[in-house]
Motif scaffolding. Structure first.
Motif, PDB file in Angstrom:
ATOM      1  N   PRO A 234       0.821  -1.217   0.000  1.00  0.00           N
ATOM      2  CA  PRO A 234       0.000   0.000   0.000  1.00  0.00           C
ATOM      3  C   PRO A 234       0.853   1.264   0.000  1.00  0.00           C
ATOM      4  N   GLN A 235       0.480   2.192  -0.847  1.00  0.00           N
ATOM      5  CA  GLN A 235       1.209   3.449  -0.972  1.00  0.00           C
ATOM      6  C   GLN A 235       0.530   4.550  -0.158  1.00  0.00           C
ATOM      7  N   PRO A 236       1.307   5.475   0.372  1.00  0.00           N
ATOM      8  CA  PRO A 236       0.732   6.541   1.202  1.00  0.00           C
ATOM      9  C   PRO A 236      -0.149   7.477   0.380  1.00  0.00           C
ATOM     10  N   PRO A 237      -1.050   8.202   1.051  1.00  0.00           N
ATOM     11  CA  PRO A 237      -1.980   9.086   0.335  1.00  0.00           C
ATOM     12  C   PRO A 237      -1.292  10.094  -0.573  1.00  0.00           C
ATOM     13  N   GLU A 238      -0.135  10.623  -0.145  1.00  0.00           N
ATOM     14  CA  GLU A 238       0.527  11.628  -0.977  1.00  0.00           C
ATOM     15  C   GLU A 238       1.058  11.023  -2.279  1.00  0.00           C
ATOM     16  N   VAL A 239       1.370   9.731  -2.274  1.00  0.00           N
ATOM     17  CA  VAL A 239       1.808   9.064  -3.504  1.00  0.00           C
ATOM     18  C   VAL A 239       0.599   8.731  -4.372  1.00  0.00           C
ATOM     19  N   ARG A 240      -0.438   8.181  -3.764  1.00  0.00           N
ATOM     20  CA  ARG A 240      -1.649   7.848  -4.523  1.00  0.00           C
ATOM     21  C   ARG A 240      -2.305   9.091  -5.119  1.00  0.00           C
ATOM     22  N   GLY A 241      -2.181  10.216  -4.438  1.00  0.00           N
ATOM     23  CA  GLY A 241      -2.845  11.428  -4.893  1.00  0.00           C
ATOM     24  C   GLY A 241      -2.017  12.311  -5.797  1.00  0.00           C
ATOM     25  N   ALA A 242      -0.774  11.909  -6.075  1.00  0.00           N
ATOM     26  CA  ALA A 242       0.065  12.714  -6.967  1.00  0.00           C
ATOM     27  C   ALA A 242      -0.520  12.713  -8.380  1.00  0.00           C
ATOM     28  N   ARG A 243      -0.161  13.704  -9.156  1.00  0.00           N
ATOM     29  CA  ARG A 243      -0.599  13.848 -10.550  1.00  0.00           C
ATOM     30  C   ARG A 243      -2.098  14.122 -10.646  1.00  0.00           C
ATOM     31  N   ASP A 244      -2.614  14.877  -9.687  1.00  0.00           N
ATOM     32  CA  ASP A 244      -4.029  15.260  -9.676  1.00  0.00           C
ATOM     33  C   ASP A 244      -4.291  16.272 -10.793  1.00  0.00           C
ATOM     34  N   PRO A 245      -5.312  16.047 -11.633  1.00  0.00           N
ATOM     35  CA  PRO A 245      -5.604  17.007 -12.704  1.00  0.00           C
ATOM     36  C   PRO A 245      -5.852  18.421 -12.193  1.00  0.00           C
ATOM     37  N   GLU A 246      -6.494  18.544 -11.038  1.00  0.00           N
ATOM     38  CA  GLU A 246      -6.763  19.881 -10.516  1.00  0.00           C
ATOM     39  C   GLU A 246      -5.472  20.579 -10.092  1.00  0.00           C
ATOM     40  N   ARG A 247      -4.482  19.821  -9.665  1.00  0.00           N
ATOM     41  CA  ARG A 247      -3.183  20.416  -9.376  1.00  0.00           C
ATOM     42  C   ARG A 247      -2.546  20.929 -10.661  1.00  0.00           C
ATOM     43  N   ALA A 248      -2.706  20.172 -11.747  1.00  0.00           N
ATOM     44  CA  ALA A 248      -2.194  20.622 -13.036  1.00  0.00           C
ATOM     45  C   ALA A 248      -2.865  21.922 -13.457  1.00  0.00           C
ATOM     46  N   ARG A 249      -4.170  22.017 -13.237  1.00  0.00           N
ATOM     47  CA  ARG A 249      -4.881  23.258 -13.569  1.00  0.00           C
ATOM     48  C   ARG A 249      -4.302  24.435 -12.778  1.00  0.00           C
ATOM     49  N   ALA A 250      -4.132  24.218 -11.480  1.00  0.00           N
ATOM     50  CA  ALA A 250      -3.623  25.292 -10.625  1.00  0.00           C
ATOM     51  C   ALA A 250      -2.221  25.720 -11.047  1.00  0.00           C
ATOM     52  N   ASP A 251      -1.378  24.743 -11.371  1.00  0.00           N
ATOM     53  CA  ASP A 251      -0.009  25.068 -11.769  1.00  0.00           C
ATOM     54  C   ASP A 251       0.025  25.806 -13.109  1.00  0.00           C
ATOM     55  N   ALA A 252      -0.835  25.396 -14.042  1.00  0.00           N
ATOM     56  CA  ALA A 252      -0.902  26.076 -15.335  1.00  0.00           C
ATOM     57  C   ALA A 252      -1.354  27.526 -15.155  1.00  0.00           C
TER      58      ALA A 252
END
Length: 263
Positions: A169-187
Motif C-alpha cells: 500500500p502506498q501513502p496518500p501523498e503518492v496515490r494522490g500525486a498527478r491530480d488534474p486539478e493540481r495541473a490546472r492550478a499550476d498552469a
C-alpha cells in the motif's frame, strides 16, 4: 483440484519461458505493440493522437516535449513548417531521430529539466504525451502569445493495483500525486488559461506474466528498480494467479489538459 507434480512442473516451465522472453526483448521507444494479445488497455475517449494531429495541422511552429521514440508525433498526417521534439533517453533519441528526420522534424537531446533550450515565444503549439514532469513556467515562456499547450498525462494512482501488488500500500501523498486539478492550478499560476480539462479511469488487463515483466521494464517509474531477480517470488505468485484465476485487472488513469497563453 489439487495441483499435481506434472501440473506444477508445466507451470514452472511456462513461467521460466515467459519471463526469459520478456526480460530479453528491447524496451526502447514508446511502442507497446509487443503486448498485443498479452495485455489490453482501454483508450481515453478523446483520442489524443487524432486531436493533437488536428492542432498540428493548424500550427506554424510546434514543439513536442518528451517525445519518447517519436511514435506519436510521427503519426501526424500534416506537420507544421517548423517542428522540434525533445527527449532525454539516448535510445529514444536515436529512435525518434530515425522516425522524425524524414518528416522534417528536428530532435533535440534535452535533460527534461528547466530551461527548455528555446527562446521566448518560439512556438504557437507545444504538445506532450505522458510527460514525467510538466515545467509550466517553461511551457508558458516558450509559447507565443495566443499559443496552446495540449497534453495527455498520467493521472493519480494509475495501474496502482499492479504497483501495490509489488510495493504494498502506498501513502496518500503518492496515490494522490498527478491530480488534474493540481495541473490546472499550476498552469494558471504560470499565467496560462486552462480551456479544457478531462479525466478518465480506464480498464487494463494483463493476461500473462511476460506482459507484466515487459510493462514494468518499460514503464520504469511504476516499480522503481524493478528487475526479474529482485521480484522473482512475487512474479511466481502472480504467474500462478494468472494461470488459475485469469487476467490481472488494473485501472489506468489519464487526463487531458489544454491551456492557452493570453494574447
Amino acid at each position: 483440484m489439487p495441483e499435481t507434480p506434472d501440473t506444477a512442473s508445466r507451470e514452472a516451465a511456462r513461467f521460466d519461458a515467459l519471463v526469459a522472453e520478456a526480460d530479453s526483448v528491447s524496451v526502447d521507444g514508446w511502442d507497446f505493440s509487443w503486448l498485443d494479445g498479452r495485455a489490453t488497455e482501454q483508450r481515453p475517449s478523446w483520442g489524443y493522437a487524432r486531436a493533437m494531429g488536428e492542432r498540428m495541422g493548424r500550427a506554424r511552429a510546434a514543439l513536442d516535449v518528451q517525445t519518447g521514440g517519436g511514435e506519436v508525433l510521427a503519426s501526424v498526417p500534416e506537420l507544421p513548417p517548423l517542428v522540434v521534439a525533445t527527449e532525454s533517453w539516448a535510445p529514444n533519441i536515436a529512435r525518434a531521430t530515425a522516425l522524425l528526420h524524414p518528416r522534417g522534424a528536428a530532435v533535440v537531446a534535452d535533460e527534461d529539466e528547466p530551461p527548455l533550450p528555446f527562446g521566448d515565444g518560439a512556438f504557437d503549439l507545444v504538445v506532450s504525451r505522458h510527460p514525467v514532469t510538466t515545467w509550466w513556467e517553461e511551457i508558458a515562456r516558450v509559447l507565443a502569445p495566443g499559443g496552446t499547450y495540449f497534453s495527455q498525462q498520467v493521472g493519480p494512482a494509475s495501474v496502482f493495483e499492479l504497483v501495490e501488488y509489488f510495493l504494498g500500500p502506498q501513502p496518500p501523498e503518492v496515490r494522490g500525486a498527478r491530480d488534474p486539478e493540481r495541473a490546472r492550478a499550476d498552469a494558471e499560476a504560470a499565467g496560462l488559461d486552462v480551456v479544457d480539462l478531462r479525466a478518465e479511469r480506464l480498464r487494463t488487463e494483463f493476461f500473462d506474466i511476460g506482459a507484466v515483466v515487459y510493462f514494468l521494464r518499460k514503464v520504469i517509474w511504476m516499480v522503481p528498480g524493478f528487475t526479474v531477480e529482485a521480484y522473482r517470488p512475487q512474479l511466481r505468485a502472480l504467474h500462478h494467479q494468472l494461470e488459475t484465476e485469469g487476467p490481472f485487472v488494473a485501472h489506468t488513469t489519464r487526463f487531458l489538459i489544454e491551456a492557452r497563453k493570453p494574447v
